[in-house]
Design a protein around this motif. Sequence first.
Motif, PDB file in Angstrom:
ATOM      1  N   LEU A 197       0.841  -1.202   0.000  1.00  0.00           N
ATOM      2  CA  LEU A 197       0.000   0.000   0.000  1.00  0.00           C
ATOM      3  C   LEU A 197       0.876   1.253   0.000  1.00  0.00           C
ATOM      4  CD1 LEU A 197      -2.911   1.155   0.264  1.00  0.00           C
ATOM      5  CD2 LEU A 197      -2.593   1.087   2.749  1.00  0.00           C
ATOM      6  N   LYS A 198       1.945   1.218   0.771  1.00  0.00           N
ATOM      7  CA  LYS A 198       2.894   2.351   0.829  1.00  0.00           C
ATOM      8  C   LYS A 198       3.460   2.650  -0.558  1.00  0.00           C
ATOM      9  CE  LYS A 198       7.132   1.555   2.120  1.00  0.00           C
ATOM     10  NZ  LYS A 198       7.988   2.037   1.007  1.00  0.00           N
ATOM     11  N   ASN A 199       3.834   1.597  -1.281  1.00  0.00           N
ATOM     12  CA  ASN A 199       4.419   1.773  -2.613  1.00  0.00           C
ATOM     13  C   ASN A 199       3.413   2.305  -3.634  1.00  0.00           C
ATOM     14  OD1 ASN A 199       6.942   0.932  -1.777  1.00  0.00           O
ATOM     15  ND2 ASN A 199       6.555  -1.199  -2.244  1.00  0.00           N
ATOM     16  N   ILE A 200       2.154   1.941  -3.437  1.00  0.00           N
ATOM     17  CA  ILE A 200       1.102   2.466  -4.323  1.00  0.00           C
ATOM     18  C   ILE A 200       1.019   3.983  -4.182  1.00  0.00           C
ATOM     19  CG2 ILE A 200      -1.396   2.570  -4.717  1.00  0.00           C
ATOM     20  CD1 ILE A 200      -1.527  -0.396  -4.094  1.00  0.00           C
ATOM     21  N   PHE A 201       1.021   4.448  -2.930  1.00  0.00           N
ATOM     22  CA  PHE A 201       0.972   5.890  -2.682  1.00  0.00           C
ATOM     23  C   PHE A 201       2.243   6.588  -3.160  1.00  0.00           C
ATOM     24  CE2 PHE A 201      -2.425   4.883   0.444  1.00  0.00           C
ATOM     25  CZ  PHE A 201      -3.359   5.817   0.019  1.00  0.00           C
ATOM     26  N   LYS A 202       3.373   5.877  -3.095  1.00  0.00           N
ATOM     27  CA  LYS A 202       4.639   6.459  -3.526  1.00  0.00           C
ATOM     28  C   LYS A 202       4.611   6.828  -5.006  1.00  0.00           C
ATOM     29  CE  LYS A 202       9.618   5.527  -3.569  1.00  0.00           C
ATOM     30  NZ  LYS A 202      10.689   4.564  -3.237  1.00  0.00           N
ATOM     31  N   PHE A 203       3.915   6.034  -5.801  1.00  0.00           N
ATOM     32  CA  PHE A 203       3.833   6.300  -7.241  1.00  0.00           C
ATOM     33  C   PHE A 203       2.520   6.984  -7.625  1.00  0.00           C
ATOM     34  CE2 PHE A 203       7.233   3.230  -7.160  1.00  0.00           C
ATOM     35  CZ  PHE A 203       8.052   3.633  -8.207  1.00  0.00           C
ATOM     36  N   SER A 204       1.816   7.516  -6.616  1.00  0.00           N
ATOM     37  CA  SER A 204       0.557   8.217  -6.878  1.00  0.00           C
ATOM     38  C   SER A 204       0.758   9.722  -6.724  1.00  0.00           C
ATOM     39  CB  SER A 204      -0.517   7.730  -5.891  1.00  0.00           C
ATOM     40  OG  SER A 204      -0.240   8.225  -4.587  1.00  0.00           O
ATOM     41  N   PRO A 207       2.355  11.140  -2.473  1.00  0.00           N
ATOM     42  CA  PRO A 207       3.554  10.467  -1.957  1.00  0.00           C
ATOM     43  C   PRO A 207       3.801  10.713  -0.468  1.00  0.00           C
ATOM     44  CG  PRO A 207       4.154  12.364  -3.294  1.00  0.00           C
ATOM     45  CD  PRO A 207       2.690  12.155  -3.499  1.00  0.00           C
ATOM     46  N   TYR A 208       3.254  11.825   0.082  1.00  0.00           N
ATOM     47  CA  TYR A 208       3.471  12.121   1.500  1.00  0.00           C
ATOM     48  C   TYR A 208       2.808  11.075   2.395  1.00  0.00           C
ATOM     49  CZ  TYR A 208      -1.279  14.053   1.249  1.00  0.00           C
ATOM     50  OH  TYR A 208      -2.620  14.206   1.062  1.00  0.00           O
ATOM     51  N   ILE A 209       1.685  10.478   1.906  1.00  0.00           N
ATOM     52  CA  ILE A 209       1.020   9.423   2.676  1.00  0.00           C
ATOM     53  C   ILE A 209       1.951   8.223   2.823  1.00  0.00           C
ATOM     54  CG2 ILE A 209      -0.935   7.812   2.725  1.00  0.00           C
ATOM     55  CD1 ILE A 209      -2.598   9.880   1.298  1.00  0.00           C
ATOM     56  N   SER A 210       2.727   7.980   1.775  1.00  0.00           N
ATOM     57  CA  SER A 210       3.689   6.881   1.785  1.00  0.00           C
ATOM     58  C   SER A 210       4.696   7.037   2.913  1.00  0.00           C
ATOM     59  CB  SER A 210       4.421   6.818   0.436  1.00  0.00           C
ATOM     60  OG  SER A 210       5.426   5.835   0.433  1.00  0.00           O
ATOM     61  N   GLU A 211       5.099   8.271   3.198  1.00  0.00           N
ATOM     62  CA  GLU A 211       6.088   8.520   4.248  1.00  0.00           C
ATOM     63  C   GLU A 211       5.524   8.209   5.636  1.00  0.00           C
ATOM     64  OE1 GLU A 211       9.342   9.298   3.965  1.00  0.00           O
ATOM     65  OE2 GLU A 211       8.977   8.915   1.837  1.00  0.00           O
ATOM     66  N   GLY A 216       4.914   4.042  10.321  1.00  0.00           N
ATOM     67  CA  GLY A 216       4.100   3.005  10.959  1.00  0.00           C
ATOM     68  C   GLY A 216       4.681   1.615  10.739  1.00  0.00           C
ATOM     69  N   LEU A 217       5.181   1.373   9.522  1.00  0.00           N
ATOM     70  CA  LEU A 217       5.783   0.077   9.202  1.00  0.00           C
ATOM     71  C   LEU A 217       7.022  -0.197  10.044  1.00  0.00           C
ATOM     72  CD1 LEU A 217       5.552  -0.158   5.296  1.00  0.00           C
ATOM     73  CD2 LEU A 217       4.525  -1.713   6.955  1.00  0.00           C
ATOM     74  N   LEU A 218       7.840   0.824  10.248  1.00  0.00           N
ATOM     75  CA  LEU A 218       9.050   0.660  11.048  1.00  0.00           C
ATOM     76  C   LEU A 218       8.721   0.249  12.478  1.00  0.00           C
ATOM     77  CD1 LEU A 218      11.179   3.712   9.839  1.00  0.00           C
ATOM     78  CD2 LEU A 218      11.740   1.305   9.523  1.00  0.00           C
ATOM     79  N   VAL A 219       7.715   0.902  13.047  1.00  0.00           N
ATOM     80  CA  VAL A 219       7.298   0.582  14.418  1.00  0.00           C
ATOM     81  C   VAL A 219       6.705  -0.829  14.474  1.00  0.00           C
ATOM     82  CG1 VAL A 219       5.773   1.212  16.324  1.00  0.00           C
ATOM     83  CG2 VAL A 219       6.886   3.007  14.971  1.00  0.00           C
ATOM     84  N   PHE A 220       5.824  -1.131  13.528  1.00  0.00           N
ATOM     85  CA  PHE A 220       5.169  -2.430  13.472  1.00  0.00           C
ATOM     86  C   PHE A 220       6.195  -3.548  13.295  1.00  0.00           C
ATOM     87  CE2 PHE A 220       2.293  -5.384  10.852  1.00  0.00           C
ATOM     88  CZ  PHE A 220       1.769  -5.969  11.993  1.00  0.00           C
ATOM     89  N   GLN A 221       7.138  -3.317  12.414  1.00  0.00           N
ATOM     90  CA  GLN A 221       8.180  -4.297  12.122  1.00  0.00           C
ATOM     91  C   GLN A 221       9.023  -4.571  13.363  1.00  0.00           C
ATOM     92  OE1 GLN A 221      10.334  -4.429   8.070  1.00  0.00           O
ATOM     93  NE2 GLN A 221      11.628  -3.207   9.374  1.00  0.00           N
TER      94      GLN A 221
END
Length: 375
Positions: A197-204, A207-211, A216-221
């Motif tokens: 989902l992050k990558n989808i926003f990155k190419f949309s 892109p700020y949503i991707s950041e 969130g991914l870093l914390v979750f991971q």
Amino acid sequence: MDKINLLIIVTVISLFISLFLAFFLLTVKTKHKISNSLFAIFLIITAIDVSGTLFNLIADSPSNLGMLRNSFAFLQLPVFYLYILSVCYSDFKFKSQYLIHLLPFLIANVILLPRFYTVDVASKIKFLKNYQSMIELQFNHILFHIQVVVYIIAVFMLLRKAKKLYLENYAGACVNSYNWLFQFTVVLTILFLVAFLKNIFKFSDYPYISEWIKIGLLVFQLLIFCWYLFKALNNPGLFRNIDSKLKLVKDIISEEKKSEQLAVNDEELLKLKKYMVEEKPFLNPSVTIQDISNDLEIPVRELSLLINHKLGQHFYDFINAYRIESAMDILKDVTKSKLTVLEILYHIGFNSKSSFNTAFKKHTGNTPTAYRKSL
């Protein structure tokens, strides 16, 4: 606190814990050296992948090293797959054929040679500024997501087969470890879906949503790996390997039918039942089909067909049925009324209260406590 500072803090914490745990896994003395090493490599690759924020602060301009760092994401799931393989099978060894798992990583880097790796810094900057229209980056993102789908499916198929083999050949409480490993893989799958989902926003156009998703991914991971290692390190016997040479009963039946040798000896069935009643091998919490095969002098292949095909039970359920019958006899015995449920479950071969309660309810429809009160 702004987004950049938050991202840096989370990245530093993630890197520290991931690398610390990787160091521990590589240095701790254990018989599961290969599995530990593979998971440590997985953590190191993950650390390299999440270090982007810090790397970009240090680097003055786009570089080949920076792009290579990005491509390490292609190695995460292949290493995780090999880790699962090493956990499931006791005879796991590195083979030259496993080098095929490097293929996506190599492809992703080779296609970047003409317009990134071999050009000057100015061209690199132009390439990254127009990343949304660069066919190489689009191809790599598509390749990465295809790889994710393929490996996640492969891991689930591997776990499914390993669990079936375990149920057909083992009766220890360690079968729960495969259920837990399945849960961990599910959580990891969710992690990669969010990354998708992050990558989808990155190419949309957003892109700020991707950041924000990246934070969130870093914390979750980080939480996932801490949870996993807390569980594994507090339960050193969590995973019990099986022999990769073992075959599923359905495959054995198929082979026997083709050779017209499918037969089940009734005398062996009576011999097995007599042995279970008189010798009570089920009291051993780690009993395996190989143990019973040795005692009865019946080949494992024939014994497996006898239990899993003739009786229509997994070896795991077959053994637990005798354990529960033994527990029921103890619960009925008024002279043993002072024995606690915990004492009973350990006596009859179970290792945990949860697995005992589950098996007891499956067999009788009641919990052990409710059964005792109903007498």
